[in-house]
Design an enzyme around this catalytic site. Sequence first.
Site, PDB file in Angstrom:
ATOM      1  N   GLY A 511      -3.533   7.549  -5.143  1.00 12.82           N
ATOM      2  CA  GLY A 511      -4.102   6.511  -5.984  1.00 12.82           C
ATOM      3  C   GLY A 511      -4.635   5.404  -5.118  1.00 12.82           C
ATOM      4  O   GLY A 511      -4.589   5.470  -3.891  1.00 12.82           O
ATOM      5  N   GLY A 513      -4.570   1.206  -4.863  1.00  8.10           N
ATOM      6  CA  GLY A 513      -4.125  -0.084  -5.362  1.00  8.10           C
ATOM      7  C   GLY A 513      -5.044  -1.159  -4.847  1.00  8.10           C
ATOM      8  O   GLY A 513      -5.991  -0.883  -4.112  1.00  8.10           O
ATOM      9  N   GLY A 516      -5.197  -1.256  -1.093  1.00 15.15           N
ATOM     10  CA  GLY A 516      -5.669  -0.094  -0.349  1.00 15.15           C
ATOM     11  C   GLY A 516      -5.187   1.198  -0.969  1.00 15.15           C
ATOM     12  O   GLY A 516      -4.353   1.206  -1.879  1.00 15.15           O
ATOM     13  N   ASP A 629       1.885  -9.204  -8.126  1.00 17.24           N
ATOM     14  CA  ASP A 629       1.128  -8.185  -8.854  1.00 17.24           C
ATOM     15  C   ASP A 629       2.079  -7.211  -9.546  1.00 17.24           C
ATOM     16  O   ASP A 629       1.925  -6.004  -9.449  1.00 17.24           O
ATOM     17  CB  ASP A 629       0.171  -7.457  -7.909  1.00 17.24           C
ATOM     18  CG  ASP A 629      -0.900  -6.674  -8.678  1.00 17.24           C
ATOM     19  OD1 ASP A 629      -1.058  -6.938  -9.883  1.00 17.24           O
ATOM     20  OD2 ASP A 629      -1.548  -5.805  -8.089  1.00 17.24           O
TER      21      ASP A 629
END
Length: 817
Positions: A511, A513, A516, A629
């Site tokens: 994935g 983010g 990175g 986050d």
Amino acid sequence: MVSKTRFWYPFILLMFLCAGAAMDTIRPGNHLNSSTTVVSVGEMFELGFFQPTDSEHYYVGIWYKNIKEDPVVWIANRDYPVTASAFFGISDDGNLEIKQGRIIYRVTDMTLPNANVSAKLLDSGNLILRDENSSILWQSFDFPSHTYLPGMKLGYDTRIQSTWSYVSWKSSNDPSPGNFTLKLDSGPEKQIMILNGDAIYWRSIRSWGDSSNYFEFPVETRLNMYNFSFVSESDTAYLTYNIYRNDTISRFTIDATGQLRQLLWLDNEWSVLNSQPGQPCEVYAYCGANSSCSNVSSPICSCLPGYKPSSVEFWNNGDFKEGCSRKNELQCGKNDGFHMLTKVILPQKQLTREVQSFGDCRSSCLSNCSCSGFSYTDRNCSIWTGELINLQQLPVNNSSGTDFYLKLAATDLETKKSSSNMRRAVIVSVTVTMTVFTSAFCFWQVKVKRDKRKGQDLLSFEVTMSPSHTQEEQCKGRWQVEHEKEVEIPLFSFSSVSAATDNFSFSNKLGEGGFGPVYKGKLLKGDEVAVKRLSRQSGQGWDELKNEAILIGKLQHKNLVKVLGCCIERDEKILIYEYLPNKSLDTLLFGTNAMVTLPWKTRVRIIEGIAQGLLYLHQYSRVQIIHRDLKASNILLDEDMNPKISDFGMARIFGGTEQRATKRIVGTYGYMAPEYALQGVFSVKSDVFSFGVLLLEILSGKRNTGFYLSNSLDLIGYAWDLWTSKRPLEFINPETHDAYCPIAATRYMNIALLCVEERAANRPIMSDVVMMLNNELTVLPSPVQPAFSNARNVQDSSQSIPETSQNKLTISVIAAR
Ligand SMILES: *[C@@H]1O[C@H](CO)[C@@H](O)[C@H](O)[C@H]1NC(C)=O
Ligand SMILES: *[C@@H]1O[C@H](CO)[C@@H](O)[C@H](O)[C@H]1NC(C)=O
Ligand SMILES: *[C@@H]1O[C@H](CO)[C@@H](O)[C@H](O)[C@H]1NC(C)=O
Ligand SMILES: *[C@@H]1O[C@H](CO)[C@@H](O)[C@H](O)[C@H]1NC(C)=O
Ligand SMILES: *[C@@H]1O[C@H](CO)[C@@H](O)[C@H](O)[C@H]1NC(C)=O
Ligand SMILES: *[C@@H]1O[C@H](CO)[C@@H](O)[C@H](O)[C@H]1NC(C)=O
Ligand SMILES: *[C@@H]1O[C@H](CO)[C@@H](O)[C@H](O)[C@H]1NC(C)=O
Ligand SMILES: *[C@@H]1O[C@H](CO)[C@@H](O)[C@H](O)[C@H]1NC(C)=O
Ligand SMILES: *[C@@H]1O[C@H](CO)[C@@H](O)[C@H](O)[C@H]1NC(C)=O
Ligand SMILES: *[C@@H]1O[C@H](CO)[C@@H](O)[C@H](O)[C@H]1NC(C)=O
Ligand SMILES: *[C@@H]1O[C@H](CO)[C@@H](O)[C@H](O)[C@H]1NC(C)=O
Ligand SMILES: *[C@@H]1O[C@H](CO)[C@@H](O)[C@H](O)[C@H]1NC(C)=O
């Protein structure tokens, strides 16, 4: 600031102004002889014959009227010296010429309809030839010598076949054209360069071609004297400048030794403000091809690894021009590899393009037989083909420089390895007669030193050997400070990380983010790890970054994803995490094909786990860490559905810990506290807000953002509505009705609403949150209207979207990830 170097170019200026008869113009019929001159109106410049020191030759030139030291700025007849009996003036046909009995040199050579012309010397140092109607027929500024004065040009104009370049004197007392030429490269890069004969001697580092306003010229700019302008059109490109103050005397010269100097007349002498090339390594190809130049080593040139001097004899005599050639030719295929050079200034002549990853860049070099090396920064992949010119090696303690990957034949790569193996073997054999202890010690030292420099091999790393958290598991959610022992987390080599992820191949990508992409890595023993390759925005230096990574690696808590190690090699910043196969909370909560609905018990466990992890970050870790986050996709679940917070500490690595307010807002719309989203002010309370949103999402099984975008109320507003109308249980995801406890559910909703209050000061801190979650006897305060929920009233009545809502939308764009 200003280095003062005295120049010693004295000239015998033979002629002095005829008393009272100062004139600035030569007309047909009045000639200059070797003792007469013309002077510009403001007495800045003088035109006439001069004789260089120790020379019997006379030249027509222009010099500073009131400066005796190295005053000459222009020479008419560099190649045609004359004697004291020569004259300079306008011929019958209107051209400027030098006569000595016969015509020696025609300075201008034009066919003019009308011979009524005049030559005037201006205060800028420009000699201009005009016709009777004052149109300029010729000017000395278009035919530069070695001095680049304000108002002159450096460049070219192909339409009028003009080239404004500057040629050095042959020596300090011989103005005839020397070896060095200062010019503007007419290629697309528009570099300023010095040629030695036809060969490049030096060039400005940056080109001007690409960005319109940026230019690099070796100028001492701190004095802010100059107004430079660069003109570039299809047929013409030139650099020109003027000086703001008309009483400043400054100029650029290219001198006989090839130095481009910026001079300022100060306190009755010429001060050198800047001089290029600044050191031998900046001289183009000083060390020849395939070598590296380092001005701190001796000799300053050395062959690149895998290369040997082309001519050992010349090389050893300090003549490096021949450069170096390969010890072993490339196999041009799989057997070639790369050797990394750190802290280098890259060689010239590369080809840059954008690629997805380091691995792409590496393989594009590997697959092209003529590629001799590459470098990769921020998706820019630069490929060098053929010989490598001007690679500079900076000292280890220099903070600039990049990594360069040199392509070598496998045999040369192996030789490098085996030579160090051999060194070890030698050490061991030499110490055979010594005590076993001593030899073992040496061996160990060599190994330790190697490891320190290179980083460990990730492939052979044993995941189970890493600091474990079994202790905490026994403690069932108690976090202790004691387990933060001095554990050094491993530093892995980039090459091994790259190998584990198959060169960061797309198929291994888990994935992406905000900080990175994340890749899956496979180790030799079959263990799996998650590899997060941080993007390059971090403004930190290597050491700070390493410290942060290690610090984060030391954070061990069962509700945090475990960091196994890191890899920091120049531009690459990589964190290695434990790999959790059970996906992230968002796929389980909101995934379209969510196979299981999370039972109430699991939800409670997840909520409590996240709260524990966050509390640890805020209060119990060695340094306070604000996640910034927190969101469902950053909560990973292990096989027992224990939540683990990931991406923690990123804010620290990205340099966001010290300041309270930040320009760079990292975060995700929908989870960001209003003070953070709108003003960039963050604190532990911004994390509490995100936790509140997360809590609402877990309770309702609905996404906060999706809710908003479906043009309905946002999730917070919806929760608030139900809360104020005393129907809190309608908020709970109906699927969980199995075994849920209405009292606990109401309680959780109350806590969530406290967490999302508009004023940060009103929100509880995490230890309060944990206490409220765990202790059913705590009396909870009543929440007040939460942040963002005011927008809904307006939407309900279909009116225009108010200012705050607009802001909210804008920010969602900035921070979308
Ligand atoms: C140069 O010209 C001036 C004025 O015309 C004259 O006085 C002087 O003698 C001349 N000098 C020489 C060396 O011819
Ligand atoms: C030459 O031109 C100037 C103006 O530039 C004028 O004053 C002068 O009379 C002209 N001389 C002749 C001979 O035409
Ligand atoms: C000067 O201008 C006049 C009138 O405009 C014109 O007749 C003459 O040819 C011009 N002289 C030159 C040399 O261009
Ligand atoms: C200029 O070039 C010539 C011929 O290559 C050489 O002999 C001379 O030394 C050079 N001069 C300088 C100052 O480099
Ligand atoms: C700088 O140079 C440009 C072009 O020559 C000119 O237009 C501008 O007015 C100059 N600026 C100043 C402050 O002198
Ligand atoms: C410089 O500029 C000032 C003001 O514009 C003027 O008075 C002065 O004469 C100028 N000096 C020169 C040498 O041009
Ligand atoms: C080497 O280069 C550095 C930086 O460019 C400079 O500060 C230093 O003085 C140079 N050393 C020598 C010996 O030229
Ligand atoms: C430098 O290396 C390149 C690439 O291997 C090679 O093509 C070139 O001939 C070498 N230059 C010299 C002077 O040996
Ligand atoms: C290798 O790279 C050079 C320079 O980019 C290019 O001209 C050449 O076509 C490439 N060769 C192959 C086989 O891709
Ligand atoms: C990468 O390339 C782009 C476009 O050429 C450039 O703007 C950017 O500065 C480059 N980045 C680096 C780190 O060199
Ligand atoms: C780098 O190291 C060298 C030698 O150790 C030292 O002389 C120099 O001052 C250092 N430079 C900086 C910028 O630390
Ligand atoms: C590092 O090297 C660059 C390039 O030579 C130089 O400009 C810079 O001053 C050096 N920095 C230090 C701290 O030595």
